[in-house]
Write a protein that holds these residues in place. Structure first.
Motif, PDB file in Angstrom:
ATOM      1  N   UNK A 224      14.897 -20.295  88.785  1.00  0.00           N
ATOM      2  CA  UNK A 224      14.227 -20.676  90.025  1.00  0.00           C
ATOM      3  C   UNK A 224      13.840 -19.453  90.823  1.00  0.00           C
ATOM      4  N   UNK A 225      12.924 -19.673  91.740  1.00  0.00           N
ATOM      5  CA  UNK A 225      12.655 -18.657  92.736  1.00  0.00           C
ATOM      6  C   UNK A 225      13.741 -18.784  93.790  1.00  0.00           C
ATOM      7  N   UNK A 226      14.232 -17.664  94.251  1.00  0.00           N
ATOM      8  CA  UNK A 226      15.266 -17.659  95.273  1.00  0.00           C
ATOM      9  C   UNK A 226      14.800 -16.809  96.442  1.00  0.00           C
ATOM     10  N   UNK A 227      15.322 -17.119  97.609  1.00  0.00           N
ATOM     11  CA  UNK A 227      14.949 -16.383  98.810  1.00  0.00           C
ATOM     12  C   UNK A 227      15.909 -15.214  98.992  1.00  0.00           C
ATOM     13  N   UNK A 228      15.353 -14.011  99.088  1.00  0.00           N
ATOM     14  CA  UNK A 228      16.151 -12.805  99.263  1.00  0.00           C
ATOM     15  C   UNK A 228      16.523 -12.563 100.716  1.00  0.00           C
TER      16      UNK A 228
ATOM     17  N   UNK B 247      18.888  -3.586 101.674  1.00  0.00           N
ATOM     18  CA  UNK B 247      18.722  -2.275 102.320  1.00  0.00           C
ATOM     19  C   UNK B 247      20.076  -1.752 102.792  1.00  0.00           C
ATOM     20  N   UNK B 248      20.891  -2.635 103.368  1.00  0.00           N
ATOM     21  CA  UNK B 248      22.220  -2.260 103.828  1.00  0.00           C
ATOM     22  C   UNK B 248      23.087  -1.765 102.665  1.00  0.00           C
ATOM     23  N   UNK B 249      23.030  -2.473 101.542  1.00  0.00           N
ATOM     24  CA  UNK B 249      23.803  -2.070 100.364  1.00  0.00           C
ATOM     25  C   UNK B 249      23.330  -0.720  99.835  1.00  0.00           C
ATOM     26  N   UNK B 250      22.015  -0.514  99.845  1.00  0.00           N
ATOM     27  CA  UNK B 250      21.481   0.784  99.408  1.00  0.00           C
ATOM     28  C   UNK B 250      21.986   1.904 100.315  1.00  0.00           C
ATOM     29  N   UNK B 251      21.970   1.659 101.626  1.00  0.00           N
ATOM     30  CA  UNK B 251      22.439   2.662 102.582  1.00  0.00           C
ATOM     31  C   UNK B 251      23.935   2.930 102.414  1.00  0.00           C
ATOM     32  N   UNK B 252      24.726   1.867 102.261  1.00  0.00           N
ATOM     33  CA  UNK B 252      26.178   2.014 102.085  1.00  0.00           C
ATOM     34  C   UNK B 252      26.517   2.844 100.855  1.00  0.00           C
ATOM     35  N   UNK B 253      25.714   2.699  99.819  1.00  0.00           N
ATOM     36  CA  UNK B 253      25.967   3.402  98.569  1.00  0.00           C
ATOM     37  C   UNK B 253      25.185   4.713  98.480  1.00  0.00           C
TER      38      UNK B 253
ATOM     39  N   UNK C 122      23.327  -6.842  90.382  1.00  0.00           N
ATOM     40  CA  UNK C 122      24.109  -6.127  89.367  1.00  0.00           C
ATOM     41  C   UNK C 122      24.001  -4.622  89.561  1.00  0.00           C
ATOM     42  N   UNK C 123      22.784  -4.144  89.780  1.00  0.00           N
ATOM     43  CA  UNK C 123      22.583  -2.704  89.978  1.00  0.00           C
ATOM     44  C   UNK C 123      23.304  -2.188  91.226  1.00  0.00           C
ATOM     45  N   UNK C 124      23.407  -3.051  92.238  1.00  0.00           N
ATOM     46  CA  UNK C 124      24.077  -2.647  93.476  1.00  0.00           C
ATOM     47  C   UNK C 124      25.577  -2.924  93.441  1.00  0.00           C
ATOM     48  N   UNK C 125      26.040  -3.586  92.371  1.00  0.00           N
ATOM     49  CA  UNK C 125      27.462  -3.879  92.243  1.00  0.00           C
ATOM     50  C   UNK C 125      27.947  -4.919  93.235  1.00  0.00           C
ATOM     51  N   UNK C 126      27.070  -5.873  93.565  1.00  0.00           N
ATOM     52  CA  UNK C 126      27.426  -6.945  94.498  1.00  0.00           C
ATOM     53  C   UNK C 126      27.049  -8.279  93.869  1.00  0.00           C
ATOM     54  N   UNK C 127      27.491  -9.367  94.497  1.00  0.00           N
ATOM     55  CA  UNK C 127      27.175 -10.688  93.937  1.00  0.00           C
ATOM     56  C   UNK C 127      25.777 -11.117  94.402  1.00  0.00           C
ATOM     57  N   UNK C 128      25.170 -11.964  93.607  1.00  0.00           N
ATOM     58  CA  UNK C 128      23.830 -12.480  93.948  1.00  0.00           C
ATOM     59  C   UNK C 128      23.874 -13.253  95.255  1.00  0.00           C
ATOM     60  N   UNK C 129      24.995 -13.912  95.544  1.00  0.00           N
ATOM     61  CA  UNK C 129      25.094 -14.711  96.783  1.00  0.00           C
ATOM     62  C   UNK C 129      25.039 -13.839  98.027  1.00  0.00           C
ATOM     63  N   UNK C 130      25.351 -12.559  97.886  1.00  0.00           N
ATOM     64  CA  UNK C 130      25.290 -11.646  99.035  1.00  0.00           C
ATOM     65  C   UNK C 130      23.859 -11.293  99.430  1.00  0.00           C
ATOM     66  N   UNK C 131      22.932 -11.412  98.472  1.00  0.00           N
ATOM     67  CA  UNK C 131      21.545 -11.003  98.761  1.00  0.00           C
ATOM     68  C   UNK C 131      20.555 -12.153  98.739  1.00  0.00           C
ATOM     69  N   UNK C 132      21.058 -13.389  98.543  1.00  0.00           N
ATOM     70  CA  UNK C 132      20.164 -14.550  98.536  1.00  0.00           C
ATOM     71  C   UNK C 132      20.698 -15.624  99.453  1.00  0.00           C
TER      72      UNK C 132
END
Length: 136
Positions: A72-76, A82-88, A125-135
């Motif tokens: 399915x299409x999911x809403x990001x 961006x926050x995860x990118x900055x944290x890492x 996966x690339x950010x090492x977080x769950x999909x539910x955190x970004x959708x």
């Protein structure tokens, strides 16, 4: 606005119309039709042209969640990415390389809000977080 590509393709079969003919009838370039059918968003005016060309209402060719191939299409939640990118301490350029794409493509993904579920899973996966955190 996101259109249901499957519904449109089924309608094209029903009325014996090819995608190129749809593009001509709607006054939209063929590449744009292909992008829309693959899940890219479009303007409401474009949706109306497509709906008119295949003799359906825009309501009949849109969905909040669109079945798309194997998912399915999911809403990001772009702000979470961006926050995860900055944290890492990962730059957009570095993330683009990790993702295997260009900065421009990653920017398009972040600005589109709706992406294929596989894309969201890959980002998570690339950010090492769950999909539910970004959708949503």
């Amino acid at each position: 606005m996101f259109l249901n590509g499957k519904k449109i393709e089924i309608r094209l079969i029903e009325i014996d119309m090819r995608k190129g003919e749809l593009a001509d009838a709607a006054g939209i370039c063929r590449s744009k039709i292909s992008e829309i059918l693959r899940g890219r968003s479009c303007k409401e005016s474009t949706a109306l042209k497509i709906a008119d060309a295949i003799k359906l209402s825009t309501e009949e060719i849109t969905d909040k969640v669109v079945e798309y191939h194997e998912g399915n299409l999911v809403k990001l939640k772009p702000e979470k990415i961006v926050s995860a990118l900055e944290e890492k301490s990962i730059s957009l350029t570095d993330f683009s390389k990790m993702y295997g794409s260009t900065n421009q493509r990653i920017s398009v993904i972040l600005n589109s809000n709706m992406v294929h579920e596989k894309t969201a899973k890959k980002i998570a996966t690339l950010l090492g977080i769950s999909i539910s955190e970004i959708t949503y």
